[in-house]
Write an enzyme that holds these catalytic residues in place. Structure first.
Site, mmCIF file in Angstrom:
data_model
loop_
_atom_site.group_PDB
_atom_site.id
_atom_site.type_symbol
_atom_site.label_atom_id
_atom_site.label_comp_id
_atom_site.label_asym_id
_atom_site.label_seq_id
_atom_site.Cartn_x
_atom_site.Cartn_y
_atom_site.Cartn_z
ATOM 1 C CE1 TYR A 101 -7.729 -24.363 -49.520
ATOM 2 C CE2 TYR A 101 -6.336 -25.349 -48.067
ATOM 3 C CZ TYR A 101 -7.224 -24.331 -48.274
ATOM 4 O OH TYR A 101 -6.961 -23.271 -47.399
ATOM 5 C CD GLU A 189 -8.455 -20.944 -49.376
ATOM 6 O OE1 GLU A 189 -8.473 -21.295 -48.370
ATOM 7 O OE2 GLU A 189 -9.300 -20.381 -50.159
#
Ligand code: GDP
Ligand code: MN
Length: 383
Positions: A101, A189
């Protein structure tokens, strides 16, 4: 404003972040053509503005173009978390070894962007934060200095990334930061950022949220707004230049100024009511904009009373009063209205209301107005 995955990834790519080769399709035939061009296995990905599409069945792997066409047809007919799928992204399938991530958001408390990385990629970061918070590594970025090499090295080390990938990770992280800053984003993101079988990094998923107040600097992105992102009411409000957020209370609030709107909501709650919306009609609102605002408030079936709290400065109370009357003439509502008009041209404003055929409940102070609105919503007070 949220950007779809395929658009977010295109923005990332402009800043040097590696993304899979692919394109969007609105029909199964287009999906097939794209898959043919790419050759080999592809992923068919629903483009809807919600997370967890994979779990919801909105992401499927196809071995060839015929299968891609078939899966695209299936996914284009789906609704995911209430949103219809209108586009699918066809990407070359990645050979995934590891899912990481990597994201940036604005940390409002620290007043600067914070970059977060985690070895637990591919799952929702909120879940990781709840169950395994120490798996998320964070660095705050000074916007005047930018993201520094020692910070990306610290992140890479913190998530246990193969040291051979550190330089590439640094490039991806800087690219993401520049995409974030360059687009006036509030969130950027990559989840997951994957390590491929060839030992390369690849942004397989992308998400961006752009600050609406910075959108005028990005007309190319602004025009990509997805109509499904907002309700009909929110769209109308935006087009009329109103700041409107729907809530679930029963007192419709029409206020000029964001701070005053917050105060009005707080005091309404204080006296036992619940606001049905946040609404800032802005400074200098003319009659027409006021009428639009009132129409939007009254379109909400939960609204049992309307509270007007207008502090006239640049906004003239008589203009607001005319707007109220114009709206009442169109809609003829049957809910009680509490009006507090103070400031510029308040006398003229009150006169406009008094001369009309509509009965309203007048109030002088904000506390009085809020108490009256709460009582009116309960049916305990009439005009
Ligand atoms: P989300 O569920 O909405 O976050 O959508 P993602 O794009 O993140 O996809 C969900 C998951 O599908 C990823 O975490 C991967 O595990 C998997 N996935 C996505 N793209 C590919 C791909 O190209 N190849 C493979 N093998 N898996 C993929
Ligand atoms: Mn994802």
């Amino acid at each position: 404003m949220k950007l779809h995955e395929y658009l977010s990834k295109r923005v990332f790519a402009q800043y040097g972040v590696p993304i899979p080769d692919g394109d969007v399709a609105t029909t199964p035939e287009e999906a097939r053509a794209i898959a043919e061009r790419l050759g080999g296995a592809v992923v068919v990905k629903s483009q809807v503005l919600v997370g967890g599409r994979g779990k919801a069945g909105g992401i499927k792997l196809a071995q060839n173009s015929a299968e891609a066409e078939q899966l695209a047809a299936q996914i284009l007919a789906m609704e995911i978390k209430g949103l219809p799928v209108r586009k699918v992204l066809i990407d070359q399938a990645a050979d995934i070894r590891q899912e990481i991530y990597l994201g940036i958001v604005v940390d409002r408390v620290a007043s600067r962007p914070v970059m977060m990385a985690s070895s637990e990629g591919g799952v929702e970061i909120e879940e990781v934060a709840r169950l395994n918070p120490q798996a998320i590594k964070k660095v705050h970025i000074d916007p005047f200095v930018g993201l520094r090499g020692y910070q990306t090295r610290w992140l890479a080390k913190g998530i246990g990334l193969d040291p051979a990938l550190q330089r590439e990770f640094d490039r991806v992280a800087r690219g993401l930061y520049q995409a974030f800053m360059g687009s006036d984003a509030s969130l950027a993101e990559i989840n997951p950022l994957v390590v491929t079988g060839e030992g390369k990094l690849l942004a397989v998923d992308g998400k961006m949220v752009l600050d609406d107040n910075g959108l005028f600097r990005h007309p190319d992105l602004a025009e990509k707004r997805d109509v499904d992102e907002e309700t009909e009411t929110e769209r109308e409000a935006r087009e009329a230049g109103l700041s409107y957020v729907q809530l679930d209370g029963e007192i419709g609030c029409m206020v000029n100024g964001a701070g005053l709107a917050m105060a009005t909501m707080d005091i309404t709650k204080h006296f036992g009511g619940a606001p049905a919306n946040f609404l800032d009609i802005g400074g200098g609102a003319k009659a027409e904009r006021v009428a639009t605002a009132l129409r939007l408030i009254l379109a909400d079936p939960n609204v049992k009373a309307v509270l007007f709290n207008i502090f006239g400065g640049i906004t003239r109370c008589d203009e607001v009063a005319k707007g109220i009357i114009a709206a009442l003439e169109q809609i003829k509502p049957n809910v009680p209205m509490v009006v507090r008009l103070v400031g510029t041209n308040e006398e003229e404003g009150r006169q406009v209301l008094a001369d009309s055929a509509y009965r309203m409940i007048a109030a002088t102070s904000l506390a009085e107005a809020a108490q009256k609105a709460v009582a009116a919503a309960r049916g305990e007070l009439e005009a």
